[in-house]
Structure formats: structure tokens, C-alpha cells
Scaffold this motif. Structure first.
Motif, PDB file in Angstrom:
ATOM      1  N   ILE A 119      10.395   5.091  -9.798  1.00 44.42           N
ATOM      2  CA  ILE A 119      10.622   3.663  -9.388  1.00 44.42           C
ATOM      3  C   ILE A 119      11.755   3.520  -8.447  1.00 44.42           C
ATOM      4  N   THR A 120      12.798   4.103  -8.638  1.00 42.73           N
ATOM      5  CA  THR A 120      13.863   3.924  -7.602  1.00 42.73           C
ATOM      6  C   THR A 120      13.403   4.241  -6.026  1.00 42.73           C
ATOM      7  N   GLY A 121      12.820   5.372  -5.924  1.00 41.36           N
ATOM      8  CA  GLY A 121      12.173   5.953  -4.690  1.00 41.36           C
ATOM      9  C   GLY A 121      11.115   4.964  -4.212  1.00 41.36           C
ATOM     10  N   THR A 122      10.386   4.379  -4.875  1.00 46.50           N
ATOM     11  CA  THR A 122       9.122   3.576  -4.828  1.00 46.50           C
ATOM     12  C   THR A 122       9.759   1.942  -3.948  1.00 46.50           C
ATOM     13  N   SER A 123      11.002   1.694  -4.826  1.00 49.25           N
ATOM     14  CA  SER A 123      11.435   0.456  -4.141  1.00 49.25           C
ATOM     15  C   SER A 123      12.190   0.865  -3.019  1.00 49.25           C
ATOM     16  N   ALA A 124      12.914   1.746  -2.531  1.00 44.25           N
ATOM     17  CA  ALA A 124      13.442   2.242  -1.339  1.00 44.25           C
ATOM     18  C   ALA A 124      12.283   2.343  -0.335  1.00 44.25           C
ATOM     19  N   SER A 125      11.220   3.028  -0.631  1.00 40.66           N
ATOM     20  CA  SER A 125       9.963   3.156   0.224  1.00 40.66           C
ATOM     21  C   SER A 125       9.493   1.738   0.487  1.00 40.66           C
ATOM     22  N   GLY A 126       9.316   0.858  -0.420  1.00 39.97           N
ATOM     23  CA  GLY A 126       8.499  -0.422  -0.099  1.00 39.97           C
ATOM     24  C   GLY A 126       9.732  -1.103   0.600  1.00 39.97           C
ATOM     25  N   VAL A 127      10.917  -1.445   0.479  1.00 38.65           N
ATOM     26  CA  VAL A 127      11.805  -1.916   1.655  1.00 38.65           C
ATOM     27  C   VAL A 127      11.750  -1.414   2.806  1.00 38.65           C
ATOM     28  N   VAL A 142       0.733  -1.217  -0.026  1.00 36.00           N
ATOM     29  CA  VAL A 142       0.153   0.237   0.014  1.00 36.00           C
ATOM     30  C   VAL A 142       1.021   1.373   0.009  1.00 36.00           C
ATOM     31  N   GLY A 143       2.048   1.153   0.821  1.00 36.73           N
ATOM     32  CA  GLY A 143       2.818   2.451   0.713  1.00 36.73           C
ATOM     33  C   GLY A 143       3.736   2.704  -0.460  1.00 36.73           C
ATOM     34  N   MET A 144       3.807   1.436  -1.282  1.00 32.81           N
ATOM     35  CA  MET A 144       4.381   1.584  -2.375  1.00 32.81           C
ATOM     36  C   MET A 144       3.474   2.238  -3.602  1.00 32.81           C
ATOM     37  N   PHE A 145       2.456   1.770  -3.330  1.00 30.75           N
ATOM     38  CA  PHE A 145       1.572   2.244  -4.535  1.00 30.75           C
ATOM     39  C   PHE A 145       1.388   3.879  -4.092  1.00 30.75           C
ATOM     40  N   SER A 146       1.124   4.265  -2.822  1.00 33.34           N
ATOM     41  CA  SER A 146       0.769   5.598  -2.589  1.00 33.34           C
ATOM     42  C   SER A 146       1.933   6.287  -2.943  1.00 33.34           C
ATOM     43  N   PHE A 147       3.181   5.898  -2.597  1.00 30.91           N
ATOM     44  CA  PHE A 147       4.509   6.683  -2.962  1.00 30.91           C
ATOM     45  C   PHE A 147       4.860   6.882  -4.282  1.00 30.91           C
ATOM     46  N   PHE A 148       4.525   5.823  -5.427  1.00 32.55           N
ATOM     47  CA  PHE A 148       4.749   5.974  -6.652  1.00 32.55           C
ATOM     48  C   PHE A 148       3.751   6.989  -7.275  1.00 32.55           C
ATOM     49  N   SER A 156       3.657  11.816 -10.092  1.00 32.11           N
ATOM     50  CA  SER A 156       3.112  12.991 -10.312  1.00 32.11           C
ATOM     51  C   SER A 156       3.453  14.083  -9.960  1.00 32.11           C
ATOM     52  N   ARG A 157       4.483  14.121  -8.855  1.00 40.07           N
ATOM     53  CA  ARG A 157       5.108  15.545  -8.558  1.00 40.07           C
ATOM     54  C   ARG A 157       6.286  15.860  -9.442  1.00 40.07           C
ATOM     55  N   LEU A 158       6.952  14.673  -9.840  1.00 41.41           N
ATOM     56  CA  LEU A 158       7.893  14.852 -10.627  1.00 41.41           C
ATOM     57  C   LEU A 158       7.617  15.396 -12.091  1.00 41.41           C
ATOM     58  N   ARG A 159       6.285  14.751 -12.706  1.00 42.08           N
ATOM     59  CA  ARG A 159       5.796  15.133 -13.931  1.00 42.08           C
ATOM     60  C   ARG A 159       5.414  16.477 -13.927  1.00 42.08           C
ATOM     61  N   ASN A 160       4.742  17.039 -12.836  1.00 44.93           N
ATOM     62  CA  ASN A 160       4.125  18.485 -12.675  1.00 44.93           C
ATOM     63  C   ASN A 160       5.516  19.313 -12.630  1.00 44.93           C
ATOM     64  N   GLU A 161       6.708  18.756 -12.071  1.00 43.85           N
ATOM     65  CA  GLU A 161       7.713  19.764 -12.134  1.00 43.85           C
ATOM     66  C   GLU A 161       8.462  19.720 -13.638  1.00 43.85           C
ATOM     67  N   LEU A 162       8.218  18.892 -14.265  1.00 42.05           N
ATOM     68  CA  LEU A 162       8.699  18.740 -15.635  1.00 42.05           C
ATOM     69  C   LEU A 162       7.728  19.623 -16.528  1.00 42.05           C
ATOM     70  N   SER A 163       6.515  19.624 -16.278  1.00 37.47           N
ATOM     71  CA  SER A 163       5.674  20.296 -16.984  1.00 37.47           C
ATOM     72  C   SER A 163       5.426  21.737 -16.840  1.00 37.47           C
ATOM     73  N   ARG A 164       5.994  21.890 -15.428  1.00 39.49           N
ATOM     74  CA  ARG A 164       5.893  23.429 -15.048  1.00 39.49           C
ATOM     75  C   ARG A 164       7.256  24.037 -15.709  1.00 39.49           C
ATOM     76  N   SER A 165       8.342  23.267 -15.804  1.00 44.84           N
ATOM     77  CA  SER A 165       9.652  23.661 -16.426  1.00 44.84           C
ATOM     78  C   SER A 165       9.236  24.078 -17.948  1.00 44.84           C
TER      79      SER A 165
END
Length: 172
Positions: free
Chosen positions: A95-103, A49-55, A60-69
Motif C-alpha cells: 500500500i505504501t509503494g502503491t501510494s508513492a507510485s500513484g502520487v 491505472v498505474g496504482m492498480f497495476s503496481f499494487f 503478489s511479488r511480496l506474497r510469493n516471496e513470503l510463500s517461498r520463504s
């Protein structure tokens, strides 16, 4: 630890610990009521559940930053940057952050649950959770140049609150 992994590891550990307190607090308080299998199931569920929420949140945060840029650079559409190497790199970062968050989430949830499964004391899982949250608070204070009193105290208060709510809700 690499600075970009601080957030996923922190959220994974804290979420894992407090989720296990919320879900299983009343069961952990009863001696011999938590098996190793139960501990692994709850820890895995918490991590998934945490991994899904984190991803979802991080991507979406990273895509928003790229869209704003993209808008700031004057591109007519954000899809231009999203189709480039930058677009692929934000997916890899999420995906890297999601993996670290999941572990971290699995590990965090397993701390109090394993203490409940392998001891007969009804206090051991709560002590393990509270000590882990205090240590996490100290680590966070150090990482963010914060107060060595405020961070651990806040984390401890959160753990106690979640344990009390978990006992009141009696989920498992």
C-alpha cells in the motif's frame, strides 16, 4: 529517498510521463487544445491505472516471496506466515509503494500536460516530458551506479518513441 521507495517512485514518474505522451501526444501538439481540466483528468486516470497495476504486481511479488520463504523454512503451508505480522507488513509495504507510485504517476503525467495547458507552444509539452525523462534517467543512474549516458539516453529514446506512437495512434 528511501531505497524501498525508489522502485515505486521511478515506475510512477516514468509511467505517468510516457502514458500521457501515448494518450495525448497528438492533442498536446495542437496549441490551446489541452485545458487544465483535461490535464487533471488524464493525469488522474494515468495514476489510477498505474496504482492498480503496481499494487497487484507488488503485493503478489511480496506474497510469493513470503510463500517461498515458508517452503524453505519447512512450514506445511504458506498461510502460517501470511497470517503473522509479516503478512500484514507486506500489505502495508504494498500500500505504501502503491501510494508513492500513484502520487509520482499523477505528477509525471501532469508534467507534459500542464506544459500543454499553460503554453501556446506545441513543443513545450514534449520538451517538458523529454527533459523530465532525462533527469529521471540521471537520477536512476546515480541511484543504481549506472551509466550517466546510457540511462538518460534510454529514457529519452523511450519518451521519443512513445510520443511518436501516441501521435500515430491519435488517441485523444
Amino acid at each position: 529517498m528511501r531505497p524501498r521507495l525508489l522502485f515505486p517512485v521511478t515506475i510512477g514518474l516514468s509511467d505517468g510521463i510516457i502514458t500521457s505522451l501515448m494518450i495525448a501526444a497528438s492533442r498536446m501538439a495542437e496549441p490551446s487544445s489541452v485545458s487544465a481540466y483535461f490535464a487533471l483528468r488524464v493525469a488522474a486516470g494515468s495514476a489510477i491505472v498505474g496504482m492498480f497495476s503496481f499494487f497487484v504486481a507488488e503485493y503478489s511479488r511480496l506474497r510469493n516471496e513470503l510463500s517461498r520463504s515458508s517452503r524453505q523454512l519447512g512450514y506445511p503451508s504458506p498461510s502460517f506466515l501470511l497470517r503473522t505480522r509479516l503478512g500484514r507488513s507486506i500489505l502495508v509495504e504494498a500500500i505504501t509503494g502503491t501510494s508513492a507510485s500513484g502520487v509520482s504517476g499523477f505528477t509525471g503525467a501532469l508534467i507534459p500536460l500542464a506544459a500543454a495547458a499553460f503554453t501556446l507552444s506545441p513543443y513545450a509539452p514534449f520538451l517538458a516530458a523529454f527533459v523530465s525523462l532525462v533527469l529521471l534517467g540521471i537520477g536512476l543512474a546515480r541511484a543504481v551506479s549506472g551509466s550517466y549516458i546510457t540511462w538518460p539516453t534510454g529514457m529519452l529514446a523511450l519518451g521519443i518513441l512513445m510520443a511518436l506512437v501516441g501521435m500515430a495512434l491519435h488517441i485523444t
